[in-house]
Design an enzyme around this catalytic site. Structure first.
Site, PDB file in Angstrom:
ATOM      1  N   CYS A  29       0.819  -1.211   0.000  1.00  0.00           N
ATOM      2  CA  CYS A  29       0.000   0.000   0.000  1.00  0.00           C
ATOM      3  C   CYS A  29       0.850   1.256   0.000  1.00  0.00           C
ATOM      4  CB  CYS A  29      -0.875   0.056   1.251  1.00  0.00           C
ATOM      5  SG  CYS A  29      -1.945  -1.374   1.431  1.00  0.00           S
ATOM      6  N   GLY A  55       0.419   0.070  -5.041  1.00  0.00           N
ATOM      7  CA  GLY A  55      -0.869  -0.604  -4.972  1.00  0.00           C
ATOM      8  C   GLY A  55      -1.748  -0.201  -6.133  1.00  0.00           C
ATOM      9  N   ASN A 128      -0.342   1.498   5.694  1.00  0.00           N
ATOM     10  CA  ASN A 128       0.630   0.722   4.911  1.00  0.00           C
ATOM     11  C   ASN A 128       1.359  -0.177   5.898  1.00  0.00           C
ATOM     12  OD1 ASN A 128       3.804   1.449   3.269  1.00  0.00           O
ATOM     13  ND2 ASN A 128       2.488  -0.305   3.066  1.00  0.00           N
ATOM     14  N   GLY A 129       1.253  -1.468   5.699  1.00  0.00           N
ATOM     15  CA  GLY A 129       1.907  -2.410   6.608  1.00  0.00           C
ATOM     16  C   GLY A 129       1.007  -3.584   6.883  1.00  0.00           C
ATOM     17  N   CYS A 273      12.417  -2.195   6.197  1.00  0.00           N
ATOM     18  CA  CYS A 273      12.277  -3.269   5.190  1.00  0.00           C
ATOM     19  C   CYS A 273      13.306  -3.068   4.084  1.00  0.00           C
ATOM     20  CB  CYS A 273      10.871  -3.245   4.599  1.00  0.00           C
ATOM     21  SG  CYS A 273      10.734  -4.270   3.121  1.00  0.00           S
ATOM     22  N   TYR A 279      13.238  -3.678  -4.507  1.00  0.00           N
ATOM     23  CA  TYR A 279      12.167  -3.766  -5.503  1.00  0.00           C
ATOM     24  C   TYR A 279      11.088  -2.706  -5.372  1.00  0.00           C
ATOM     25  CZ  TYR A 279       7.753  -5.450  -7.476  1.00  0.00           C
ATOM     26  OH  TYR A 279       6.569  -5.527  -8.131  1.00  0.00           O
ATOM     27  N   ASP A 383      17.736  -9.565 -12.619  1.00  0.00           N
ATOM     28  CA  ASP A 383      16.425  -9.340 -12.016  1.00  0.00           C
ATOM     29  C   ASP A 383      16.637  -9.019 -10.542  1.00  0.00           C
ATOM     30  OD1 ASP A 383      13.736  -8.976 -11.785  1.00  0.00           O
ATOM     31  OD2 ASP A 383      13.173 -10.947 -12.564  1.00  0.00           O
ATOM     32  N   ASP A 384      15.688  -8.283  -9.948  1.00  0.00           N
ATOM     33  CA  ASP A 384      15.879  -7.895  -8.554  1.00  0.00           C
ATOM     34  C   ASP A 384      15.561  -9.026  -7.600  1.00  0.00           C
ATOM     35  OD1 ASP A 384      12.854  -7.503  -7.836  1.00  0.00           O
ATOM     36  OD2 ASP A 384      13.214  -6.439  -9.712  1.00  0.00           O
ATOM     37  N   CYS A 472      12.433 -12.084   4.991  1.00  0.00           N
ATOM     38  CA  CYS A 472      12.072 -12.933   3.844  1.00  0.00           C
ATOM     39  C   CYS A 472      13.291 -13.667   3.277  1.00  0.00           C
ATOM     40  CB  CYS A 472      11.351 -12.113   2.770  1.00  0.00           C
ATOM     41  SG  CYS A 472      12.294 -10.716   2.151  1.00  0.00           S
TER      42      CYS A 472
HETATM   43  P1  AMP Z   1       8.422 -14.695 -10.142  1.00  0.00           P
HETATM   44  O1  AMP Z   1       8.257 -15.072 -11.527  1.00  0.00           O
HETATM   45  O2  AMP Z   1       7.226 -15.088  -9.306  1.00  0.00           O
HETATM   46  O3  AMP Z   1       9.678 -15.201  -9.558  1.00  0.00           O
HETATM   47  O4  AMP Z   1       8.445 -13.095 -10.047  1.00  0.00           O
HETATM   48  C1  AMP Z   1       9.648 -12.407 -10.146  1.00  0.00           C
HETATM   49  C2  AMP Z   1       9.374 -10.981 -10.533  1.00  0.00           C
HETATM   50  O5  AMP Z   1       8.405 -10.391  -9.663  1.00  0.00           O
HETATM   51  C3  AMP Z   1      10.625 -10.125 -10.436  1.00  0.00           C
HETATM   52  O6  AMP Z   1      10.820  -9.551 -11.693  1.00  0.00           O
HETATM   53  C4  AMP Z   1      10.328  -9.062  -9.395  1.00  0.00           C
HETATM   54  O7  AMP Z   1      10.695  -7.774  -9.857  1.00  0.00           O
HETATM   55  C5  AMP Z   1       8.840  -9.118  -9.210  1.00  0.00           C
HETATM   56  N1  AMP Z   1       8.445  -9.029  -7.804  1.00  0.00           N
HETATM   57  C6  AMP Z   1       9.169  -9.231  -6.704  1.00  0.00           C
HETATM   58  N2  AMP Z   1       8.438  -9.051  -5.584  1.00  0.00           N
HETATM   59  C7  AMP Z   1       7.206  -8.723  -5.988  1.00  0.00           C
HETATM   60  C8  AMP Z   1       5.991  -8.391  -5.303  1.00  0.00           C
HETATM   61  N3  AMP Z   1       5.924  -8.391  -4.000  1.00  0.00           N
HETATM   62  N4  AMP Z   1       4.896  -8.106  -6.067  1.00  0.00           N
HETATM   63  C9  AMP Z   1       4.960  -8.125  -7.402  1.00  0.00           C
HETATM   64  N5  AMP Z   1       6.077  -8.428  -8.116  1.00  0.00           N
HETATM   65  C10 AMP Z   1       7.189  -8.722  -7.422  1.00  0.00           C
END
Ligand code: AMP
Length: 495
Positions: A29, A55, A128-129, A273, A279, A383-384, A472
């Site tokens: 949020c 959000g 938010n939280g 966090c 991300y 990727d992050d 996490c």
């Molecule tokens: P996945 O395919 O499920 O491993 O999703 C990975 C992708 O989701 C990465 O490119 C991240 O940037 C993105 N991501 C990471 N955390 C979240 C989140 N909480 N909500 C939506 N996208 C996310």
């Protein structure tokens, strides 16, 4: 609690709460609030557009003039607010909210700000939280006669305030927050009962561990709260400071902000966090005293030092969240940064058939590789994070179909092995690929030549000074976590 917004559907709320109280435990949020100008709601609206990344499911604003004005709706800020409803949001005090939740509760009843009549005046809240003991608290409140109208954890705080028995609102908020655990950056707007017919007071609160960001800004004679400083840039507000962990900032019309501690027993360390840096937050924001862009770029540089790739032609990012880390990786490794994917920003939520064949379209609608730029090349793909691995796997297939020779995947965070209990939407352990498979198994599943993640040490070093929540990744959750019935793979309680 004696008054609810016009669009509350009591039966729907009761059905939802029977099914699963807090089906939306995982929420993301953004919040924004303004006091001291007749344009308060318009400014909040603008602020919310900059927080849209936090959000996309629903948006809402409450404002106070002589009356109470509330408009909430499902969808993006620009879709929810039209000229005709913005002009009804009068008054010089307003708060707003954007919300995203994944499971079960995609319902208008859960859209915030929530609004209720309390002994202290009409009260609106934007959160938010995530209150980690919301389920326990709700049960107790229901046993003592509270009737809940939403399935959000946020409503718990409204009931606790209304029932506190304290002499004034500030004491009631403090007493209510002493009973909840977890993460909260909260904005309250209250229309006090007074001879002027009710003027708004704006209150910003951050939990004692400071999980989520909350910043205070100034715009001429008015004050602004926002989840991130990018909101101030649009409004032309100056960033005054962060609301400190465990601080309550109270702003009455025409007065300077007053600061009060939430508790007399402040924890020694914060638990910001760290995923906000990786991300969630926008790179043009400054949070926890650092530029998100700078930290994200440093994450990329650190990743290049820890996990170099041999004989590759270029670095590409999964846009948008990984672009800055990819720039850092390219800089440090001396490799060119190339645009590999074009991301469509216009897709929004898709309602397509739930078959596998149709689901594949979702990722393709969002990302398209630039074949001419990729064919025959060996690449580093940044990727992050990897959550379930499903998007990454599809992206890898698309790259291979575009003629990429080798993919060396590098992730600018450590493996996510546990859920977030503090307000970021991550699935349970059994859906998290890194909780189920080894790194080599993940590599095979994704179909890449090599796969390396950021180390925990590298992550903390890049995040600079600060005490962070890394739950996490590490399983070290900084608060007690009440056991949840039926939650598979729940991590043991850690304090
Ligand atoms: P996945 O395919 O499920 O491993 O999703 C990975 C992708 O989701 C990465 O490119 C991240 O940037 C993105 N991501 C990471 N955390 C979240 C989140 N909480 N909500 C939506 N996208 C996310």
């Amino acid at each position: 609690m004696n008054r609810y917004p016009k669009d509350f559907k009591l039966n729907e709320a009761i059905e939802l709460s029977k099914e699963s109280p807090f089906s939306d435990l995982h929420e993301e949020c953004g919040v924004c609030g303004v006091i001291g100008t007749d344009e308060a709601a318009h400014l909040v609206y603008l602020g919310l557009t900059t927080l849209q990344h936090r959000g996309q499911e629903s948006a809402g604003i409450v404002s106070f003039d002589g009356r109470t004005n509330r408009h909430v709706g499902m969808g993006l800020v620009a879709d929810v607010f039209r000229k005709e409803n913005l002009v009804t949001l009068n008054g010089n005090c307003a708060i707003g909210h954007v919300r995203y939740s994944t499971t079960g509760s995609s319902s208008i009843i859960n859209a915030q700000p929530l609004l209720a009549g309390t002994p202290y005046g009409e009260l609106a809240v934007a959160h938010n939280g995530n209150f980690t003991n919301a389920q326990e608290m709700r049960k107790k409140l229901e046993q003592s006669g509270s009737i809940f109208q939403t399935t959000t954890d946020t409503e718990v705080i409204m009931h606790l305030i209304a029932k506190s028995g304290e002499k004034n609102l500030i004491a009631a908020i403090r007493s209510a927050l002493a009973k909840v655990e977890g993460a909260y950056s909260l904005l309250f707007a209250v229309k006090s009962k007074n001879k002027h017919g009710g003027e708004g007071t704006l209150i910003g609160v951050r939990d004692p561990l400071g999980f989520r960001p909350l910043v205070l800004g100034k715009l001429n004679k008015s004050w602004v709260f926002a989840s991130e400083t990018c909101a101030f840039d649009l409004l032309g507000a100056s960033s005054v400071r962060e609301v400190a962990p465990g601080e309550m900032v109270i702003i009455e019309k025409g007065k300077e902000p007053r600061s009060l501690p939430l508790t007399d027993r402040m924890p020694k360390k914060s638990a910001f966090c760290i995923f906000e840096f990786i991300y969630f937050a926008r790179p043009d924001s400054k949070i926890y005293g650092h530029s998100v862009y700078e930290i994200r770029r440093e994450l990329g540089r650190q990743l290049a030092r820890e996990a170099p790739a041999q004989q590759v032609d270029c670095v590409i990012a999964v846009p948008d969240s990984s672009v800055v880390a990819a720039i850092g990786y390219a800089e440090e490794s001396g490799l060119p940064f190339e645009v590999g994917f074009i991301r469509s920003h216009y897709v929004g939520r898709t309602f397509i058939e739930p078959s596998q064949h149709m689901r594949d379209f979702r990722v393709k609608m969002k990302y398209n590789p630039i074949k001419e730029n990729l064919a025959g090349k060996s690449i580093v793909l940044i990727d992050d994070s990897i959550v379930r691995g499903t998007t990454s796997r599809k992206l890898v297939r698309m790259l291979l179909a575009a003629g990429v020779k080798e993919i060396h995947m590098r992730i600018s965070s450590p493996p996510i092995t546990g859920p977030c209990h503090y307000g970021i939407d991550t699935p349970n352990k059994d859906e998290l690929i890194a909780a189920q498979k080894s790194i080599n198994e993940i590599r095979k599943y994704l179909g890449v030549t090599t796969l390396r993640y950021m180390s925990m040490e590298g992550l903390l070093k890049s995040a600079k000074s600060g005490n962070y929540c890394t739950g996490c990744f590490s399983g070290n959750y900084p608060t007690r976590l009440p056991a949840r019935k039926g939650a598979k793979g729940e991590i043991a309680l850690k304090c």
